[in-house]
Design a protein around this motif. Structure first.
Motif, PDB file in Angstrom:
ATOM      1  N   VAL A 244       0.684  -1.228   0.013  1.00 65.04           N
ATOM      2  CA  VAL A 244       0.027   0.165   0.158  1.00 65.04           C
ATOM      3  C   VAL A 244       0.874   1.170   0.118  1.00 65.04           C
ATOM      4  N   ASP A 245       1.981   1.228   0.827  1.00 63.88           N
ATOM      5  CA  ASP A 245       2.830   2.385   0.719  1.00 63.88           C
ATOM      6  C   ASP A 245       3.587   2.493  -0.748  1.00 63.88           C
ATOM      7  N   VAL A 246       3.666   1.282  -1.174  1.00 64.33           N
ATOM      8  CA  VAL A 246       4.343   1.293  -2.642  1.00 64.33           C
ATOM      9  C   VAL A 246       3.524   2.052  -3.656  1.00 64.33           C
ATOM     10  N   LEU A 247       2.124   1.648  -3.396  1.00 63.87           N
ATOM     11  CA  LEU A 247       1.221   2.156  -4.319  1.00 63.87           C
ATOM     12  C   LEU A 247       1.130   3.806  -4.106  1.00 63.87           C
ATOM     13  N   PHE A 248       1.008   4.293  -2.985  1.00 64.54           N
ATOM     14  CA  PHE A 248       0.785   5.643  -2.493  1.00 64.54           C
ATOM     15  C   PHE A 248       2.045   6.426  -2.899  1.00 64.54           C
ATOM     16  N   GLY A 249       2.964   5.650  -3.305  1.00 65.22           N
ATOM     17  CA  GLY A 249       4.255   6.289  -3.451  1.00 65.22           C
ATOM     18  C   GLY A 249       4.767   6.513  -5.102  1.00 65.22           C
ATOM     19  N   THR A 250       3.574   5.839  -5.642  1.00 64.12           N
ATOM     20  CA  THR A 250       3.717   6.229  -7.248  1.00 64.12           C
ATOM     21  C   THR A 250       2.892   7.408  -7.697  1.00 64.12           C
ATOM     22  N   GLN A 251       3.023   7.850  -8.789  1.00 61.59           N
ATOM     23  CA  GLN A 251       2.330   9.009  -9.204  1.00 61.59           C
ATOM     24  C   GLN A 251       1.949   8.555 -10.861  1.00 61.59           C
ATOM     25  N   LEU A 252       0.737   8.032 -10.925  1.00 67.33           N
ATOM     26  CA  LEU A 252       0.363   7.602 -12.147  1.00 67.33           C
ATOM     27  C   LEU A 252      -0.036   8.894 -13.245  1.00 67.33           C
ATOM     28  N   GLY A 253       0.535   8.985 -14.373  1.00 71.88           N
ATOM     29  CA  GLY A 253       0.306   9.686 -15.321  1.00 71.88           C
ATOM     30  C   GLY A 253       1.719  10.381 -15.677  1.00 71.88           C
ATOM     31  N   GLY A 254       1.862  11.166 -16.521  1.00 71.38           N
ATOM     32  CA  GLY A 254       3.192  11.858 -16.890  1.00 71.38           C
ATOM     33  C   GLY A 254       3.734  11.248 -18.142  1.00 71.38           C
ATOM     34  N   GLY A 255       5.000  11.579 -18.448  1.00 72.41           N
ATOM     35  CA  GLY A 255       5.427  11.270 -19.576  1.00 72.41           C
ATOM     36  C   GLY A 255       6.360   9.850 -19.338  1.00 72.41           C
ATOM     37  N   THR A 256       7.188   9.221 -20.361  1.00 70.88           N
ATOM     38  CA  THR A 256       7.872   8.025 -20.223  1.00 70.88           C
ATOM     39  C   THR A 256       9.451   8.177 -20.578  1.00 70.88           C
ATOM     40  N   ASP A 257      10.267   7.794 -19.691  1.00 68.81           N
ATOM     41  CA  ASP A 257      11.704   7.634 -20.226  1.00 68.81           C
ATOM     42  C   ASP A 257      12.129   6.230 -19.882  1.00 68.81           C
ATOM     43  N   ILE A 258      11.896   5.349 -20.616  1.00 72.53           N
ATOM     44  CA  ILE A 258      12.327   3.916 -20.204  1.00 72.53           C
ATOM     45  C   ILE A 258      14.021   3.907 -20.087  1.00 72.53           C
ATOM     46  N   ASN A 259      14.599   4.621 -21.202  1.00 72.13           N
ATOM     47  CA  ASN A 259      15.983   4.505 -21.053  1.00 72.13           C
ATOM     48  C   ASN A 259      16.534   4.976 -19.599  1.00 72.13           C
ATOM     49  N   ARG A 260      16.143   6.201 -19.181  1.00 74.10           N
ATOM     50  CA  ARG A 260      16.578   6.407 -17.674  1.00 74.10           C
ATOM     51  C   ARG A 260      16.621   5.514 -16.577  1.00 74.10           C
ATOM     52  N   ALA A 261      15.152   4.781 -16.855  1.00 70.12           N
ATOM     53  CA  ALA A 261      14.866   3.860 -15.776  1.00 70.12           C
ATOM     54  C   ALA A 261      15.821   2.596 -15.949  1.00 70.12           C
ATOM     55  N   LEU A 262      15.969   2.294 -17.120  1.00 66.13           N
ATOM     56  CA  LEU A 262      16.805   0.995 -17.363  1.00 66.13           C
ATOM     57  C   LEU A 262      18.397   1.454 -17.050  1.00 66.13           C
ATOM     58  N   ALA A 263      18.649   2.617 -17.248  1.00 62.93           N
ATOM     59  CA  ALA A 263      20.154   3.085 -16.842  1.00 62.93           C
ATOM     60  C   ALA A 263      20.125   2.703 -15.321  1.00 62.93           C
ATOM     61  N   TYR A 264      18.882   3.316 -14.637  1.00 63.78           N
ATOM     62  CA  TYR A 264      19.280   3.045 -13.169  1.00 63.78           C
ATOM     63  C   TYR A 264      19.418   1.587 -12.779  1.00 63.78           C
ATOM     64  N   CYS A 265      18.327   0.878 -13.242  1.00 64.31           N
ATOM     65  CA  CYS A 265      18.298  -0.559 -12.864  1.00 64.31           C
ATOM     66  C   CYS A 265      19.579  -1.222 -13.384  1.00 64.31           C
ATOM     67  N   GLN A 266      20.244  -0.600 -14.404  1.00 59.98           N
ATOM     68  CA  GLN A 266      21.703  -1.306 -14.809  1.00 59.98           C
ATOM     69  C   GLN A 266      22.754  -1.012 -13.743  1.00 59.98           C
ATOM     70  N   SER A 267      22.536   0.017 -13.222  1.00 67.35           N
ATOM     71  CA  SER A 267      23.366   0.325 -12.323  1.00 67.35           C
ATOM     72  C   SER A 267      23.408  -0.201 -11.024  1.00 67.35           C
ATOM     73  N   GLN A 268      22.302  -0.954 -10.482  1.00 69.46           N
ATOM     74  CA  GLN A 268      22.161  -1.616  -9.348  1.00 69.46           C
ATOM     75  C   GLN A 268      22.429  -3.042  -9.470  1.00 69.46           C
ATOM     76  N   ILE A 269      22.876  -3.510 -10.744  1.00 65.86           N
ATOM     77  CA  ILE A 269      22.964  -4.893 -10.773  1.00 65.86           C
ATOM     78  C   ILE A 269      24.133  -5.267 -10.556  1.00 65.86           C
ATOM     79  N   THR A 270      24.519  -6.251  -9.636  1.00 72.31           N
ATOM     80  CA  THR A 270      25.862  -6.777  -9.088  1.00 72.31           C
ATOM     81  C   THR A 270      26.347  -8.244  -9.284  1.00 72.31           C
ATOM     82  N   ARG A 271      25.325  -8.918  -9.630  1.00 74.31           N
ATOM     83  CA  ARG A 271      25.308 -10.401 -10.156  1.00 74.31           C
ATOM     84  C   ARG A 271      24.780 -10.568 -11.340  1.00 74.31           C
TER      85      ARG A 271
END
Length: 403
Positions: free
Chosen positions: A285-312
């Motif tokens: 529930v905290d996760v859901l209320f931490g989202t903000q539905l709507g707005g634009g989309t930048d998949i590349n930026r999101a994947l860049a962040y995810c890629q930076s968190q991968i250690t294995r």
């Protein structure tokens, strides 16, 4: 059709003098009358009374007289903008229709009659039938919601989330625990840990025709479960408005995965910005209320962040949930996916995680991802555990037919 007081079908008052055939005809006319709405040209000649008349009035309030609410005294029904009248209507439809129909009618009322603002009132929220789509609507209204409504809204969202967890958690944990155990193969297993299918396949060259048997020189078995982290899962969720139901389901699954000690789970939501909600996964529930539905989309930026968190990378599954309408740098996005896959990451692309079927999506981007070995497809909540199990075991994904 004549009316009377005996042999009725429903509440229309159809006589039973014609026997079963006449009753069947009367029931068909009654149903058509409810569908057609009683316009002079509907041709049924069927009058409604009692419960049927009340059902018809509730339907007319929402679907009667075209797509827009009518104004003026000649309107036969309607919801208007009055909170009390909407509350009565919500109560009526819950009385006359099953829960699944109520949820559809509520969704249509929000879309057709612009009732979203009324959901900002606590009494309205207490009257509605809570479902995934209502949660999506509430999340989209989160920033506009007054403090007096937020606690009621959280209670509504929590009820839906808890119901989903009860439905999805047990099967998800069982499926993924089995996949994790199978992914940890050992070559000197105990007898009851032997994977006979893989053992036989690995020893077919040792088949002895005269004895009609295979000599298993090499045994393959399941590893025993341990408390250490075996796999890392990154859920990367597009929070654009069209993805509302997917955000709800993904948050629930994220909480379930986070509860498994052998899986390290990270949950990232994005539009043109990226937000890591991993530290809130103990409460979806905290996760859901931490989202903000709507707005634009930048998949590349999101994947860049995810890629930076991968250690294995060889032990990591990245799940991108998006309709792929990219507002960022397309070529960079594809390069990141290719780089992650080359490093050993299992990359899964879901166009939706919901029961609604395949949404509108960017077909060019989907085709490009498929060419990289990351086919994009819509996934139902029931299929999601199997998709994750396949990704964990590094076997082909169970893509639905027709994709």
């Amino acid at each position: 059709m004549t009316t009377g007081t005996t042999g009725t079908t429903g509440t229309t008052g159809t006589t039973g003098t014609g026997g079963p055939a006449a009753e069947a005809t009367g029931e068909r006319l009654r149903r058509w009358r409810l569908v057609l709405g009683g316009d002079a040209a509907d041709g049924t000649g069927c009058a409604l009374g009692g419960r049927d008349a009340a059902m018809d009035q509730a339907l007319t309030a929402l679907y009667g007289k075209g797509d827009k609410p009518q104004k003026g005294k000649d309107r036969s029904a309607g919801l208007g903008a009055s909170a009390p009248s909407v509350a009565r209507w919500l109560g009526d439809i819950r009385t006359y229709f099953p829960s699944s129909v109520v949820q559809v009618m509520q969704r249509d009322a929000i879309d057709r009659l612009g009732l979203s603002t009324l959901l900002l009132e606590p009494e309205m929220l207490e009257a509605v039938e809570a479902d995934v789509h209502l949660v999506g609507t509430l999340l989209s209204l989160n920033k506009a919601m007054p403090e007096t409504t937020k606690e009621t809204a959280r209670a509504v969202v929590r009820k839906v989330v808890e119901d989903l967890e009860k439905k999805l958690a047990t099967r998800t944990r069982a499926t993924l625990t089995g996949a994790l155990d199978r992914s940890a193969r050992i070559n000197r297993p105990r007898h009851h840990d032997i994977d006979w299918n893989r053992t036989i396949a690995a020893n077919l060259k040792n088949y002895l025709p005269e004895y009609r048997t295979v000599v298993p020189e090499r045994l393959i078995g399941y590893g025993r479960a341990s408390q250490s982290v075996k796999k890392e899962v990154v859920l990367c969720i597009d929070q654009s408005g069209s993805m509302a139901a997917s955000v709800v389901y993904a948050s629930v699954f994220g909480a379930v995965l986070a509860s498994m000690r052998s899986i390290s789970t990270r949950l990232v939501v994005f539009d043109t910005a990226v937000v890591d909600l991993t530290d809130q996964l103990d409460d979806p529930v905290d996760v859901l209320f931490g989202t903000q539905l709507g707005g634009g989309t930048d998949i590349n930026r999101a994947l860049a962040y995810c890629q930076s968190q991968i250690t294995r990378p060889a032990e990591t599954v990245v799940v991108l949930i998006s309709d792929l309408y990219e507002g960022g740098i397309r070529d960079e996005m594809l390069k990141r996916v290719a780089a992650m896959k080359a490093s050993g990451v299992q990359f899964v692309t879901l166009l939706a995680l919901s029961d609604e079927g395949t949404p509108a999506y960017d077909r060019e981007h989907a085709a490009a991802l498929s060419a990289l070995g990351a086919p994009a497809f819509a996934c139902t909540p029931d299929l999601f555990p199997e998709v994750m199990a396949a990704a964990i075991e590094k076997r082909p994904l169970p893509i639905p037919e027709g994709v």
